[in-house]
Scaffold this motif. Structure first.
Motif, PDB file in Angstrom:
ATOM      1  N   GLN A  81      -8.800   7.194 -12.211  1.00  0.00           N
ATOM      2  CA  GLN A  81      -9.152   6.023 -11.405  1.00  0.00           C
ATOM      3  C   GLN A  81      -8.529   4.732 -11.923  1.00  0.00           C
ATOM      4  O   GLN A  81      -8.649   3.688 -11.276  1.00  0.00           O
ATOM      5  N   GLN A  82      -7.890   4.776 -13.076  1.00  0.00           N
ATOM      6  CA  GLN A  82      -7.262   3.568 -13.611  1.00  0.00           C
ATOM      7  C   GLN A  82      -6.223   3.033 -12.625  1.00  0.00           C
ATOM      8  O   GLN A  82      -5.439   3.792 -12.049  1.00  0.00           O
ATOM      9  N   GLU A  83      -6.207   1.726 -12.461  1.00  0.00           N
ATOM     10  CA  GLU A  83      -5.294   1.116 -11.494  1.00  0.00           C
ATOM     11  C   GLU A  83      -3.836   1.412 -11.845  1.00  0.00           C
ATOM     12  O   GLU A  83      -3.011   1.668 -10.951  1.00  0.00           O
ATOM     13  N   GLY A  84      -3.530   1.391 -13.146  1.00  0.00           N
ATOM     14  CA  GLY A  84      -2.158   1.669 -13.565  1.00  0.00           C
ATOM     15  C   GLY A  84      -1.732   3.091 -13.239  1.00  0.00           C
ATOM     16  O   GLY A  84      -0.582   3.340 -12.860  1.00  0.00           O
ATOM     17  N   VAL A  85      -2.651   4.036 -13.389  1.00  0.00           N
ATOM     18  CA  VAL A  85      -2.352   5.438 -13.073  1.00  0.00           C
ATOM     19  C   VAL A  85      -2.133   5.592 -11.569  1.00  0.00           C
ATOM     20  O   VAL A  85      -1.186   6.253 -11.129  1.00  0.00           O
ATOM     21  N   LYS A  86      -2.982   4.959 -10.777  1.00  0.00           N
ATOM     22  CA  LYS A  86      -2.839   5.048  -9.322  1.00  0.00           C
ATOM     23  C   LYS A  86      -1.524   4.419  -8.852  1.00  0.00           C
ATOM     24  O   LYS A  86      -0.840   4.962  -7.977  1.00  0.00           O
ATOM     25  N   ARG A  87      -1.179   3.271  -9.418  1.00  0.00           N
ATOM     26  CA  ARG A  87       0.067   2.599  -9.026  1.00  0.00           C
ATOM     27  C   ARG A  87       1.297   3.407  -9.428  1.00  0.00           C
ATOM     28  O   ARG A  87       2.328   3.362  -8.758  1.00  0.00           O
ATOM     29  N   SER A  88       1.182   4.130 -10.536  1.00  0.00           N
ATOM     30  CA  SER A  88       2.338   4.859 -11.071  1.00  0.00           C
ATOM     31  C   SER A  88       2.506   6.248 -10.469  1.00  0.00           C
ATOM     32  O   SER A  88       3.557   6.873 -10.649  1.00  0.00           O
ATOM     33  N   TYR A  89       1.484   6.720  -9.772  1.00  0.00           N
ATOM     34  CA  TYR A  89       1.532   8.064  -9.203  1.00  0.00           C
ATOM     35  C   TYR A  89       2.681   8.170  -8.193  1.00  0.00           C
ATOM     36  O   TYR A  89       2.811   7.344  -7.304  1.00  0.00           O
ATOM     37  N   SER A  90       3.531   9.151  -8.380  1.00  0.00           N
ATOM     38  CA  SER A  90       4.751   9.422  -7.607  1.00  0.00           C
ATOM     39  C   SER A  90       5.906   8.486  -7.978  1.00  0.00           C
ATOM     40  O   SER A  90       6.965   8.519  -7.344  1.00  0.00           O
ATOM     41  N   LYS A  91       5.744   7.684  -9.020  1.00  0.00           N
ATOM     42  CA  LYS A  91       6.783   6.748  -9.425  1.00  0.00           C
ATOM     43  C   LYS A  91       7.780   7.399 -10.378  1.00  0.00           C
ATOM     44  O   LYS A  91       7.439   8.269 -11.163  1.00  0.00           O
ATOM     45  N   GLY A  92       9.024   6.980 -10.294  1.00  0.00           N
ATOM     46  CA  GLY A  92      10.065   7.471 -11.186  1.00  0.00           C
ATOM     47  C   GLY A  92      10.121   6.669 -12.472  1.00  0.00           C
ATOM     48  O   GLY A  92      10.046   5.434 -12.453  1.00  0.00           O
ATOM     49  N   PHE A  93      10.224   7.361 -13.598  1.00  0.00           N
ATOM     50  CA  PHE A  93      10.344   6.732 -14.915  1.00  0.00           C
ATOM     51  C   PHE A  93      11.519   7.369 -15.670  1.00  0.00           C
ATOM     52  O   PHE A  93      11.796   8.562 -15.501  1.00  0.00           O
ATOM     53  N   THR A  94      12.159   6.581 -16.513  1.00  0.00           N
ATOM     54  CA  THR A  94      13.166   7.118 -17.416  1.00  0.00           C
ATOM     55  C   THR A  94      12.556   7.265 -18.800  1.00  0.00           C
ATOM     56  O   THR A  94      12.118   6.277 -19.393  1.00  0.00           O
ATOM     57  N   LEU A  95      12.482   8.500 -19.296  1.00  0.00           N
ATOM     58  CA  LEU A  95      11.992   8.757 -20.647  1.00  0.00           C
ATOM     59  C   LEU A  95      13.165   8.785 -21.622  1.00  0.00           C
ATOM     60  O   LEU A  95      14.279   9.145 -21.254  1.00  0.00           O
ATOM     61  N   HIS A  96      12.885   8.406 -22.869  1.00  0.00           N
ATOM     62  CA  HIS A  96      13.917   8.366 -23.903  1.00  0.00           C
ATOM     63  C   HIS A  96      13.593   9.379 -24.995  1.00  0.00           C
ATOM     64  O   HIS A  96      12.550   9.283 -25.655  1.00  0.00           O
ATOM     65  N   GLN A 146       0.812  -1.207   0.000  1.00  0.00           N
ATOM     66  CA  GLN A 146       0.000   0.000   0.000  1.00  0.00           C
ATOM     67  C   GLN A 146       0.855   1.271   0.000  1.00  0.00           C
ATOM     68  O   GLN A 146       0.314   2.370  -0.042  1.00  0.00           O
ATOM     69  N   LYS A 147       2.148   1.123   0.063  1.00  0.00           N
ATOM     70  CA  LYS A 147       3.023   2.295   0.149  1.00  0.00           C
ATOM     71  C   LYS A 147       3.225   2.927  -1.226  1.00  0.00           C
ATOM     72  O   LYS A 147       3.277   2.230  -2.239  1.00  0.00           O
ATOM     73  N   PRO A 148       3.378   4.255  -1.289  1.00  0.00           N
ATOM     74  CA  PRO A 148       3.629   4.917  -2.576  1.00  0.00           C
ATOM     75  C   PRO A 148       5.009   4.555  -3.109  1.00  0.00           C
ATOM     76  O   PRO A 148       5.923   4.238  -2.335  1.00  0.00           O
ATOM     77  N   PRO A 149       5.187   4.604  -4.437  1.00  0.00           N
ATOM     78  CA  PRO A 149       6.474   4.233  -5.045  1.00  0.00           C
ATOM     79  C   PRO A 149       7.665   4.997  -4.486  1.00  0.00           C
ATOM     80  O   PRO A 149       8.767   4.454  -4.411  1.00  0.00           O
ATOM     81  N   LEU A 150       7.466   6.247  -4.055  1.00  0.00           N
ATOM     82  CA  LEU A 150       8.609   7.024  -3.577  1.00  0.00           C
ATOM     83  C   LEU A 150       9.174   6.487  -2.258  1.00  0.00           C
ATOM     84  O   LEU A 150      10.208   6.946  -1.776  1.00  0.00           O
ATOM     85  N   LEU A 151       8.488   5.470  -1.684  1.00  0.00           N
ATOM     86  CA  LEU A 151       9.013   4.820  -0.485  1.00  0.00           C
ATOM     87  C   LEU A 151       9.636   3.461  -0.769  1.00  0.00           C
ATOM     88  O   LEU A 151      10.533   3.032  -0.036  1.00  0.00           O
ATOM     89  N   VAL A 152       9.180   2.770  -1.807  1.00  0.00           N
ATOM     90  CA  VAL A 152       9.553   1.359  -1.970  1.00  0.00           C
ATOM     91  C   VAL A 152      10.252   1.030  -3.288  1.00  0.00           C
ATOM     92  O   VAL A 152      10.861  -0.024  -3.411  1.00  0.00           O
ATOM     93  N   ASP A 153      10.196   1.917  -4.269  1.00  0.00           N
ATOM     94  CA  ASP A 153      10.793   1.625  -5.576  1.00  0.00           C
ATOM     95  C   ASP A 153      12.163   2.282  -5.665  1.00  0.00           C
ATOM     96  O   ASP A 153      12.297   3.504  -5.561  1.00  0.00           O
ATOM     97  N   ASP A 154      13.200   1.483  -5.865  1.00  0.00           N
ATOM     98  CA  ASP A 154      14.579   1.985  -5.829  1.00  0.00           C
ATOM     99  C   ASP A 154      14.837   3.065  -6.874  1.00  0.00           C
ATOM    100  O   ASP A 154      15.491   4.080  -6.589  1.00  0.00           O
TER     101      ASP A 154
END
Length: 401
Positions: free
Chosen positions: A249-264, A14-22
């Motif tokens: 409300q999309q699950e993917g959008v909620k899961r990705s919120y605050s997540k880091g991505f590398t754009l090319h 349940q934690k946001p990506p900024l806590l658990v995703d390296d």
């Protein structure tokens, strides 16, 4: 180490990506983030806030409304109770005392939120709005026993309606980390500087509305740039546009919120209206890309999904940022018809091509990677999004001599 209670309140899933995703943690350390904790008293905001502070302890500042004895109410009478807190918050942002600023409050009042969004925009902070995912976060009976203000069930129920609905931003986007943004702005500056000095460019200035090759000053011509560079995924207009709430409300959008991505970034392009960077989205990123994003602006044409993905670097004074994506699709449309463009040399080791109507494209020798945070742009409805620029233009020293 975080407390045992914090672990129980916020299970790993349940934690946001900024806590658990390296990768996200690394990106956040290189960005400027304003984290707004939002929720009812007793819902677990403080535990979450302290966990974020601990995670980024070398670069974080936690400011809590509780420290200033600010009691949540349905509507603040004057707003004066926030004076001291805002002094600390402004000082922290203005003096660059922390790159991760965490604000712990209920954040149920729209006017108060708009003041904070304005502050974030003024200091170029990416805003991330987080709510506790505790099972009791909206259960007023349990919250009555957990909140230190001793609110009754009825008082909590009066506060709850303002917190039951998600805040929908003006748009969702991948926002560039500070170092990446500075680097890309410099790349844009160097691109325009070198392009402007090419004889091939000086011979094709008619599309820019000038005949004399010595009188086009790109520095002043491209006078505006976004406050924070970003690649928009979905424009929502604060939920007014059809499909905005469904997207949020999309699950993917909620899961990705605050997540880091590398754009090319595969290429840079310039037209008489815009300067932009073409972005190639990965399969994961395409899940966040609306299926109708290209049709929204060019309904009669067919493009591969993600073709409109771009970063606006700067625009002419009277041009809106949305034009950059339209210009990119126009260029791709030319390529779809088999038009390759006239090869006029190299910049940065990449191939520079000229298309009709003042359109130039530089295909980079290798894709440029930029770290980003997926979040939303928040502001006040009806207020113009802040831009960088002015009389001297956004890309200083970029001038055709």
């Amino acid at each position: 180490m975080m407390s045992t209670q914090a672990s129980k309140d916020h299970p790993e899933g349940q934690k946001p990506p900024l806590l658990v995703d390296d990768h996200t943690v690394t990106t956040v350390r290189e960005a400027k983030i304003l984290v707004l904790l939002r929720g009812l008293p007793g819902s677990g905001k403080t535990s979450l806030a302290k966990e974020i502070e601990q995670k980024y302890r070398d670069s974080a500042r936690l400011i809590s409304a509780d420290q200033y004895n600010i009691k949540p109410s349905v509507k603040s009478s004057s707003g004066g109770e926030y004076t001291k807190l805002d002094e600390e918050l402004n000082s922290c942002c203005e003096r660059h005392e922390a790159s991760v600023v965490i604000l712990d409050d209920t954040h149920h009042d729209q006017e108060r939120l708009e003041e904070l969004f304005d502050l974030a925009n003024r200091y170029q902070f990416i805003v991330v709005v987080l709510e506790p995912k505790t099972p009791w976060r909206l259960d007023c009976a349990q919250l009555k026993e957990r909140n230190h203000w001793k609110f009754s069930v009825e008082e909590l129920k009066n506060l709850r309606p303002t917190l039951e609905k998600d805040i929908i931003p003006l748009y969702f986007a991948w926002f560039l980390a500070k170092h990446e943004e500075d680097n890309l702005r410099k790349t844009a500056h160097d691109f325009l500087e070198q392009l402007g000095n090419l004889k091939a460019f000086k011979k094709r200035l008619q599309a820019f509305g000038v005949e004399d090759k010595h009188k086009l000053d790109l520095l002043k011509y491209f006078a505006k740039a976004p406050n924070i560079l970003h690649c928009t995924s979905k424009y929502c207009d604060y939920g007014k546009l059809p499909g905005s709430e469904e997207y949020a409300q999309q699950e993917g959008v909620k899961r990705s919120y605050s997540k880091g991505f590398t754009l090319h970034i595969s290429s840079l392009f310039i037209t008489p209206r815009t300067v932009g960077a073409q972005v190639e989205l990965t399969e994961e990123q395409l899940f966040l890309w609306p299926a109708d994003a290209e049709k929204e602006v060019m309904p009669k044409d067919t493009f591969p999904r993600g073709s409109r993905a771009h970063i606006t670097l700067s625009t002419a004074a009277d041009t809106q940022d949305v034009q950059t994506g339209i210009d990119l699709l126009e260029l791709i449309k030319l390529q779809q018809t088999g038009k390759e463009g006239e090869n006029v040399g190299e910049i940065f080791g990449g191939k520079l091509s000229y298309y009709d109507n003042g359109i130039w494209m530089l295909v980079l020798p290798r894709k440029k990677e930029v770290k980003t945070i997926f979040s939303g742009y928040y502001g006040k409805p009806g207020v113009t999004v802040p831009q960088r620029g002015g009389k001297k233009g956004i890309l200083s020293q970029c001038q055709i001599m």
